[in-house]
Enzyme design. Structure first.
Site, PDB file in Angstrom:
ATOM      1  N   GLY A  15       0.838  -1.210   0.000  1.00  0.00           N
ATOM      2  CA  GLY A  15       0.000   0.000   0.000  1.00  0.00           C
ATOM      3  C   GLY A  15       0.867   1.252   0.000  1.00  0.00           C
ATOM      4  O   GLY A  15       1.900   1.282   0.656  1.00  0.00           O
ATOM      5  N   ARG A  76       1.078  -5.064  -5.959  1.00  0.00           N
ATOM      6  CA  ARG A  76       1.214  -6.328  -5.237  1.00  0.00           C
ATOM      7  C   ARG A  76       1.485  -7.376  -6.311  1.00  0.00           C
ATOM      8  O   ARG A  76       0.758  -7.448  -7.295  1.00  0.00           O
ATOM      9  CB  ARG A  76      -0.058  -6.626  -4.446  1.00  0.00           C
ATOM     10  CG  ARG A  76      -0.368  -5.485  -3.467  1.00  0.00           C
ATOM     11  CD  ARG A  76      -1.424  -5.857  -2.456  1.00  0.00           C
ATOM     12  NE  ARG A  76      -1.971  -4.668  -1.813  1.00  0.00           N
ATOM     13  CZ  ARG A  76      -1.550  -4.178  -0.645  1.00  0.00           C
ATOM     14  NH1 ARG A  76      -0.560  -4.743   0.005  1.00  0.00           N
ATOM     15  NH2 ARG A  76      -2.111  -3.097  -0.129  1.00  0.00           N
ATOM     16  N   ASP A 107       5.344  -5.070   5.992  1.00  0.00           N
ATOM     17  CA  ASP A 107       5.966  -6.345   6.377  1.00  0.00           C
ATOM     18  C   ASP A 107       5.908  -7.401   5.273  1.00  0.00           C
ATOM     19  O   ASP A 107       6.818  -8.225   5.168  1.00  0.00           O
ATOM     20  CB  ASP A 107       5.388  -6.869   7.702  1.00  0.00           C
ATOM     21  CG  ASP A 107       3.890  -7.063   7.649  1.00  0.00           C
ATOM     22  OD1 ASP A 107       3.258  -6.598   6.684  1.00  0.00           O
ATOM     23  OD2 ASP A 107       3.344  -7.669   8.583  1.00  0.00           O
ATOM     24  N   THR A 130       4.217   2.607   5.573  1.00  0.00           N
ATOM     25  CA  THR A 130       2.813   2.201   5.742  1.00  0.00           C
ATOM     26  C   THR A 130       2.183   3.136   6.773  1.00  0.00           C
ATOM     27  O   THR A 130       2.854   3.511   7.736  1.00  0.00           O
ATOM     28  CB  THR A 130       2.683   0.724   6.195  1.00  0.00           C
ATOM     29  OG1 THR A 130       1.357   0.490   6.663  1.00  0.00           O
ATOM     30  CG2 THR A 130       3.638   0.370   7.322  1.00  0.00           C
ATOM     31  N   ASP A 132      -0.121   2.433   8.868  1.00  0.00           N
ATOM     32  CA  ASP A 132      -0.644   1.734  10.051  1.00  0.00           C
ATOM     33  C   ASP A 132       0.296   1.731  11.259  1.00  0.00           C
ATOM     34  O   ASP A 132      -0.132   1.442  12.371  1.00  0.00           O
ATOM     35  CB  ASP A 132      -0.974   0.278   9.706  1.00  0.00           C
ATOM     36  CG  ASP A 132      -2.197   0.172   8.818  1.00  0.00           C
ATOM     37  OD1 ASP A 132      -2.950   1.165   8.750  1.00  0.00           O
ATOM     38  OD2 ASP A 132      -2.391  -0.881   8.200  1.00  0.00           O
ATOM     39  N   ASP A 134       2.443  -0.444  11.972  1.00  0.00           N
ATOM     40  CA  ASP A 134       2.339  -1.790  12.553  1.00  0.00           C
ATOM     41  C   ASP A 134       3.634  -2.589  12.400  1.00  0.00           C
ATOM     42  O   ASP A 134       3.593  -3.805  12.266  1.00  0.00           O
ATOM     43  CB  ASP A 134       1.158  -2.537  11.906  1.00  0.00           C
ATOM     44  CG  ASP A 134       1.286  -2.622  10.394  1.00  0.00           C
ATOM     45  OD1 ASP A 134       2.183  -1.956   9.825  1.00  0.00           O
ATOM     46  OD2 ASP A 134       0.500  -3.351   9.770  1.00  0.00           O
ATOM     47  N   ARG A 176      -6.122  -2.530  10.602  1.00  0.00           N
ATOM     48  CA  ARG A 176      -6.718  -3.874  10.626  1.00  0.00           C
ATOM     49  C   ARG A 176      -6.285  -4.676  11.853  1.00  0.00           C
ATOM     50  O   ARG A 176      -7.069  -5.348  12.478  1.00  0.00           O
ATOM     51  CB  ARG A 176      -6.320  -4.648   9.362  1.00  0.00           C
ATOM     52  CG  ARG A 176      -7.392  -4.695   8.318  1.00  0.00           C
ATOM     53  CD  ARG A 176      -6.792  -5.144   7.031  1.00  0.00           C
ATOM     54  NE  ARG A 176      -5.608  -4.327   6.701  1.00  0.00           N
ATOM     55  CZ  ARG A 176      -4.762  -4.565   5.729  1.00  0.00           C
ATOM     56  NH1 ARG A 176      -4.900  -5.595   4.970  1.00  0.00           N
ATOM     57  NH2 ARG A 176      -3.754  -3.753   5.496  1.00  0.00           N
TER      58      ARG A 176
HETATM   59  P1  ATP Z   1       0.887  -2.991   3.463  1.00  0.00           P
HETATM   60  O1  ATP Z   1       1.290  -2.879   4.921  1.00  0.00           O
HETATM   61  O2  ATP Z   1       0.493  -1.699   2.884  1.00  0.00           O
HETATM   62  O3  ATP Z   1      -0.093  -4.095   3.203  1.00  0.00           O
HETATM   63  P2  ATP Z   1       2.908  -4.797   2.556  1.00  0.00           P
HETATM   64  O4  ATP Z   1       4.300  -4.607   2.111  1.00  0.00           O
HETATM   65  O5  ATP Z   1       2.708  -5.598   3.818  1.00  0.00           O
HETATM   66  O6  ATP Z   1       2.244  -3.367   2.670  1.00  0.00           O
HETATM   67  P3  ATP Z   1       1.820  -6.934   0.931  1.00  0.00           P
HETATM   68  O7  ATP Z   1       0.763  -6.909  -0.128  1.00  0.00           O
HETATM   69  O8  ATP Z   1       1.644  -7.846   2.073  1.00  0.00           O
HETATM   70  O9  ATP Z   1       2.034  -5.429   1.367  1.00  0.00           O
HETATM   71  O10 ATP Z   1       3.211  -7.326   0.222  1.00  0.00           O
HETATM   72  C1  ATP Z   1       3.677  -6.607  -0.922  1.00  0.00           C
HETATM   73  C2  ATP Z   1       4.307  -7.578  -1.903  1.00  0.00           C
HETATM   74  O11 ATP Z   1       5.426  -8.239  -1.280  1.00  0.00           O
HETATM   75  C3  ATP Z   1       3.408  -8.726  -2.356  1.00  0.00           C
HETATM   76  O12 ATP Z   1       2.540  -8.342  -3.411  1.00  0.00           O
HETATM   77  C4  ATP Z   1       4.426  -9.746  -2.815  1.00  0.00           C
HETATM   78  O13 ATP Z   1       4.878  -9.461  -4.119  1.00  0.00           O
HETATM   79  C5  ATP Z   1       5.568  -9.540  -1.831  1.00  0.00           C
HETATM   80  N1  ATP Z   1       5.458 -10.560  -0.770  1.00  0.00           N
HETATM   81  C6  ATP Z   1       4.678 -10.540   0.331  1.00  0.00           C
HETATM   82  N2  ATP Z   1       4.791 -11.686   1.038  1.00  0.00           N
HETATM   83  C7  ATP Z   1       5.666 -12.452   0.345  1.00  0.00           C
HETATM   84  C8  ATP Z   1       6.209 -13.757   0.541  1.00  0.00           C
HETATM   85  N3  ATP Z   1       5.863 -14.524   1.583  1.00  0.00           N
HETATM   86  N4  ATP Z   1       7.084 -14.216  -0.394  1.00  0.00           N
HETATM   87  C9  ATP Z   1       7.444 -13.462  -1.443  1.00  0.00           C
HETATM   88  N5  ATP Z   1       6.964 -12.244  -1.693  1.00  0.00           N
HETATM   89  C10 ATP Z   1       6.097 -11.740  -0.817  1.00  0.00           C
END
Ligand code: ATP
Length: 328
Positions: A15, A76, A107, A130, A132, A134, A176
Site C-alpha cells: 500500500g 502487489r 511487512d 505504511t 498503520d 504496525d 486492521r
Molecule cells: P501494506 O502494509 O500496505 O499491506 P505490505 O508490504 O505488507 O504493505 P503486501 O501486499 O503484504 O504489502 O506485500 C507486498 C508484496 O510483497 C506482495 O505483493 C508480494 O509481491 C511480496 N510478498 C509478500 N509476502 C511475500 C512472501 N511470503 N514471499 C514473497 N513475496 C512476498
C-alpha cells in the site's frame, strides 16, 4: 565489508503511504552524493520481474518531497511469491549490474525481500512505508504522522455536525491489526471512546459508558473505531446495536477510507524519510544487508528484517490510560 557497490535500485511496494516519494528522493540523492548509480524500479516487485527500471539522478527527483503517493508506483505481485518469479527478478538485477536493493513497503514487502536475499544472497535494505505503524523496530513508519493529521482534521469537521445536531458519530479509521491510528486520533480529536483490536471493550460497556457521558451533560459524542476492532462484526452493526439500546442520540457512521492514505506528507514524515533514505543507502554501501531502517529513541537504527517481520508493534499503554482519563 561486502564488495564495493556501484549501482543501487529502489522500489516501493504494498500500500502506498505519504513520505514514499521523500524516501525515493533521499535514496537517489544519497547515491548521487556517494557517486553511486541509482535505478528506480516501477510497480514494486512486478516491475522488478519485468525489468521496468529507470536510471535516476539527483535532478530526476526534484519537486517530489511534498507529494503523496509514489512516483515509482506500487503494486502487489503474485509472481514474486513464486521461486520462478524471484529467479527472473534476480536475473533482471544482475543483467542491469545492480548491486543492492532498497525496498520501501510494509511487512509483506520485507518478507519478500528477506526470502529473495536468502535464495540469491542479493543485498537488501528495508524502509518501513505504511500508515498503520504496525512494524516492529520503529516508533514511526513513513506516512503514520501524515495520516494522523489527516484523520484529526476529518474528526474536527465531523464534530461540527455532531455538536450541531446532538449526534453520536462512529468514525472508522484504518488499522486492521493495530490501533495506533485510532488511539492517537481518538485522544487528539477528543473522542468519548476508542475501539481498537488490542482491547475488547464489549458492547454493553460501550453503551454504559456513552450513557454515563450523556448523563454528565454531553450532547454529542464521537467514537473512533479501528477497522480491525473486534467488538462488533462491522461498524454498521455497532451502530444498529447502539441505536436499539440507547435513547436520545441520532447515531451516524462515517468510514474515512482511502483518504487517510493520501495527501502531502507532514514535515515529520519528510524529515523521517530523508533520514531513513540516507541510512538505508549508507548501510548497503557499508556491506550491511537484511535490515530495516527504523526510528528508535529518535535515532535512526537498523533492525534485522526477520525481527521487523515477526515482532509485534505494541500499543502504548500510557496512551490508553490518557484516553480513559480524558473521556471522564
Ligand atoms: P501494506 O502494509 O500496505 O499491506 P505490505 O508490504 O505488507 O504493505 P503486501 O501486499 O503484504 O504489502 O506485500 C507486498 C508484496 O510483497 C506482495 O505483493 C508480494 O509481491 C511480496 N510478498 C509478500 N509476502 C511475500 C512472501 N511470503 N514471499 C514473497 N513475496 C512476498
Amino acid at each position: 565489508m561486502g564488495k564495493a557497490m556501484k549501482k543501487l535500485a529502489v522500489l516501493t511496494s504494498g500500500g502506498d503511504s505519504p513520505g514514499m516519494n521523500a524516501a525515493i528522493r533521499s535514496v537517489v540523492r544519497t547515491c548521487a552524493y556517494h557517486e553511486v548509480e541509482c535505478v528506480g524500479v516501477y510497480r514494486g516487485y512486478e516491475g522488478l520481474i519485468e525489468g521496468d527500471f529507470k536510471a535516476m539522478d539527483a535532478r530526476s527527483v526534484r519537486g517530489i518531497i511534498n507529494k503523496g503517493g509514489t512516483i515509482l508506483k506500487s503494486a502487489r505481485s503474485k509472481e514474486f511469491r513464486t521461486e520462478e518469479g524471484r529467479k527472473i527478478a534476480y536475473k533482471q538485477l544482475i543483467d542491469a549490474h545492480i548491486d543492492g536493493l532498497v525496498v520501501v513497503g510494509g511487512d509483506g514487502s520485507f518478507t519478500g525481500a528477506l526470502i529473495f536475499n536468502q535464495e540469491f544472497g542479493f543485498p537488501v535494505m528495508g524502509i518501513p512505508g505504511t500508515i498503520d505503524n504496525d512494524i516492529y523496530g520503529t516508533s514511526h513508519t513513513l506516512g503514520f504522522d501524515t495520516a494522523l493529521n489527516t484523520v484529526v482534521d476529518a474528526i474536527d469537521k465531523i464534530r461540527d455536525t455532531a455538536s450541531s445536531h446532538n449526534r453520536l458519530f462512529f468514525i472508522e479509521v484504518m488499522g486492521r491489526d493495530v490501533g495506533h491510528i485510532a488511539l492517537n486520533v481518538g485522544i487528539a480529536g477528543g473522542a468519548e471512546e476508542i475501539l481498537i483490536p488490542e482491547e475488547d471493550l464489549g458492547l454493553d460497556r460501550l453503551v454504559e459508558s456513552l450513557n454515563k457521558s450523556r448523563k454528565s451533560g454531553k450532547t454529542s459524542s464521537i467514537v473512533i473505531v479501528a477497522e480491525g476492532d473486534k467488538i462488533g462484526k462491522n461498524i454498521f452493526e455497532l451502530k444498529d446495536y447502539v441505536d436499539e439500546n440507547m435513547e436520545g442520540y441520532d447515531v451516524r457512521v462515517s468510514v474515512l477510507g482511502h483518504m487517510q492514505r493520501g495527501g502531502a506528507p507532514s514535515c515529520f514524515d519528510r524529515v523521517l524519510a530523508s533520514r531513513m533514505g540516507v541510512k538505508a543507502v549508507e548501510s548497503l554501501l557499508e556491506g550491511e544487508t537484511n535490515y530495516m531502517v527504523g526510528l528508535l529513541d529518535n535515532k535512526v537504527e537498523l533492525t534485522p528484517l526477520e525481527k521487523a517481520i515477526k515482532g509485534k508493534s505494541k500499543i502504548n499503554l500510557e496512551l490508553l490510560r490518557v484516553s480513559d482519563i480524558m473521556s471522564t
